[in-house]
Design a protein around this motif. Structure first.
Motif, PDB file in Angstrom:
ATOM      1  N   VAL A 122       9.011 -93.782  40.407  1.00  0.00           N
ATOM      2  CA  VAL A 122       7.629 -94.025  40.833  1.00  0.00           C
ATOM      3  C   VAL A 122       7.524 -93.955  42.354  1.00  0.00           C
ATOM      4  O   VAL A 122       6.639 -93.293  42.900  1.00  0.00           O
ATOM      5  CB  VAL A 122       7.121 -95.390  40.308  1.00  0.00           C
ATOM      6  CG1 VAL A 122       5.804 -95.783  40.954  1.00  0.00           C
ATOM      7  CG2 VAL A 122       6.985 -95.356  38.795  1.00  0.00           C
ATOM      8  N   SER A 123       8.435 -94.621  43.050  1.00  0.00           N
ATOM      9  CA  SER A 123       8.372 -94.616  44.515  1.00  0.00           C
ATOM     10  C   SER A 123       8.584 -93.218  45.064  1.00  0.00           C
ATOM     11  O   SER A 123       7.884 -92.796  45.989  1.00  0.00           O
ATOM     12  CB  SER A 123       9.373 -95.601  45.115  1.00  0.00           C
ATOM     13  OG  SER A 123      10.709 -95.233  44.813  1.00  0.00           O
ATOM     14  N   ARG A 124       9.506 -92.471  44.484  1.00  0.00           N
ATOM     15  CA  ARG A 124       9.763 -91.100  44.943  1.00  0.00           C
ATOM     16  C   ARG A 124       8.545 -90.219  44.683  1.00  0.00           C
ATOM     17  O   ARG A 124       8.169 -89.391  45.512  1.00  0.00           O
ATOM     18  CB  ARG A 124      11.004 -90.558  44.230  1.00  0.00           C
ATOM     19  CG  ARG A 124      11.429 -89.186  44.649  1.00  0.00           C
ATOM     20  CD  ARG A 124      11.996 -89.245  46.053  1.00  0.00           C
ATOM     21  NE  ARG A 124      12.356 -87.944  46.528  1.00  0.00           N
ATOM     22  CZ  ARG A 124      13.575 -87.614  46.906  1.00  0.00           C
ATOM     23  NH1 ARG A 124      14.548 -88.487  46.862  1.00  0.00           N
ATOM     24  NH2 ARG A 124      13.807 -86.406  47.346  1.00  0.00           N
ATOM     25  N   SER A 125       7.920 -90.409  43.512  1.00  0.00           N
ATOM     26  CA  SER A 125       6.738 -89.610  43.172  1.00  0.00           C
ATOM     27  C   SER A 125       5.573 -89.914  44.103  1.00  0.00           C
ATOM     28  O   SER A 125       4.914 -88.991  44.595  1.00  0.00           O
ATOM     29  CB  SER A 125       6.330 -89.865  41.721  1.00  0.00           C
ATOM     30  OG  SER A 125       7.349 -89.440  40.847  1.00  0.00           O
ATOM     31  N   LEU A 126       5.309 -91.190  44.349  1.00  0.00           N
ATOM     32  CA  LEU A 126       4.235 -91.557  45.283  1.00  0.00           C
ATOM     33  C   LEU A 126       4.505 -90.982  46.665  1.00  0.00           C
ATOM     34  O   LEU A 126       3.613 -90.402  47.297  1.00  0.00           O
ATOM     35  CB  LEU A 126       4.112 -93.080  45.381  1.00  0.00           C
ATOM     36  CG  LEU A 126       3.486 -93.801  44.201  1.00  0.00           C
ATOM     37  CD1 LEU A 126       3.694 -95.303  44.336  1.00  0.00           C
ATOM     38  CD2 LEU A 126       2.012 -93.464  44.094  1.00  0.00           C
ATOM     39  N   HIS A 127       5.725 -91.142  47.124  1.00  0.00           N
ATOM     40  CA  HIS A 127       6.127 -90.629  48.437  1.00  0.00           C
ATOM     41  C   HIS A 127       5.918 -89.123  48.518  1.00  0.00           C
ATOM     42  O   HIS A 127       5.279 -88.611  49.439  1.00  0.00           O
ATOM     43  CB  HIS A 127       7.600 -90.991  48.676  1.00  0.00           C
ATOM     44  CG  HIS A 127       8.197 -90.371  49.883  1.00  0.00           C
ATOM     45  ND1 HIS A 127       8.691 -89.081  49.886  1.00  0.00           N
ATOM     46  CD2 HIS A 127       8.384 -90.857  51.131  1.00  0.00           C
ATOM     47  CE1 HIS A 127       9.151 -88.797  51.087  1.00  0.00           C
ATOM     48  NE2 HIS A 127       8.979 -89.858  51.865  1.00  0.00           N
ATOM     49  N   ASP A 128       6.466 -88.402  47.547  1.00  0.00           N
ATOM     50  CA  ASP A 128       6.468 -86.934  47.610  1.00  0.00           C
ATOM     51  C   ASP A 128       5.088 -86.325  47.366  1.00  0.00           C
ATOM     52  O   ASP A 128       4.672 -85.416  48.090  1.00  0.00           O
ATOM     53  CB  ASP A 128       7.468 -86.362  46.606  1.00  0.00           C
ATOM     54  CG  ASP A 128       8.915 -86.652  46.991  1.00  0.00           C
ATOM     55  OD1 ASP A 128       9.163 -87.190  48.090  1.00  0.00           O
ATOM     56  OD2 ASP A 128       9.808 -86.346  46.171  1.00  0.00           O
ATOM     57  N   VAL A 129       4.366 -86.816  46.361  1.00  0.00           N
ATOM     58  CA  VAL A 129       3.038 -86.259  46.070  1.00  0.00           C
ATOM     59  C   VAL A 129       2.073 -86.580  47.213  1.00  0.00           C
ATOM     60  O   VAL A 129       1.292 -85.720  47.628  1.00  0.00           O
ATOM     61  CB  VAL A 129       2.509 -86.753  44.706  1.00  0.00           C
ATOM     62  CG1 VAL A 129       1.051 -86.393  44.514  1.00  0.00           C
ATOM     63  CG2 VAL A 129       3.360 -86.184  43.580  1.00  0.00           C
TER      64      VAL A 129
END
Length: 183
Positions: free
Chosen positions: A6-13
């Motif tokens: 989730v954190s990686r997705s929020l960061h990247d998107v």
């Protein structure tokens, strides 16, 4: 593991939208506004485009920042123990702060331009002879800043890719060993 995804997705998107949207607006919207039916329409078209982008950009930045904080929190042990992670995190934080500052200042300037909905202009960032002086001054600054934001956020994309490589198990072992051995 789910929090990391989730954190990686929020960061990247969030970062992808912040970078891509500002780049698209600099490359396409600002120059394309000059194709409007007249000088007054040019300013109106550019203002409408940027005003529509602003809430999306704010959400993207918020997602990126939330993801960044969650990632940093989840990786605090790596930051302390793996050689190179703390310095990369500091560099990334500094560039993020610069990108936020430039984005915020660009919004202040954009509001000055947008307050004059149908101001004559050559393009979104190029005043015409009939552009009021305060709007022309803001547009001239925006002409430079429109490239600074994708430049800074593009640098964050590169640093984030490097940070992802640092998370490979072999890199973690190597970085921890270097920290422990003082190499």
């Amino acid at each position: 593991m789910a929090q990391n995804t989730v954190s990686r997705s929020l960061h990247d998107v969030g970062l992808a939208a912040w970078f891509g949207g500002t780049l698209a607006n600099a490359v396409a919207l600002n120059p394309a506004a000059s194709a409007a039916s007249g000088a007054r329409s040019t300013g109106a078209v550019a203002n409408a485009g940027w005003d529509r982008w602003t809430p999306v950009n704010a959400a993207a930045i918020g997602a990126h920042l939330l993801g960044s904080v969650l990632q940093l929190s989840g990786n605090k042990e790596r930051v302390k123990s793996q050689q190179g992670v703390a310095s990369m995190s500091l560099l990334k934080t500094g560039i993020t702060a610069a990108a936020l500052g430039v984005t915020a200042y660009s919004r202040v300037l954009g509001r000055k331009v947008s307050a004059h909905a149908d101001v004559p202009a050559e393009s979104g960032t190029e005043p015409s002879g009939g552009t009021p002086p305060e709007v022309a001054a803001a547009q001239k600054q925006l002409r430079l800043l429109q490239w600074a934001i994708p430049g800074l956020t593009g640098a964050l994309v590169v640093i984030s890719a490097y940070a992802g490589e640092q998370q490979r198990p072999t890199e973690v072992k190597k970085g921890v060993a270097e920290r422990l051995l003082g190499a």
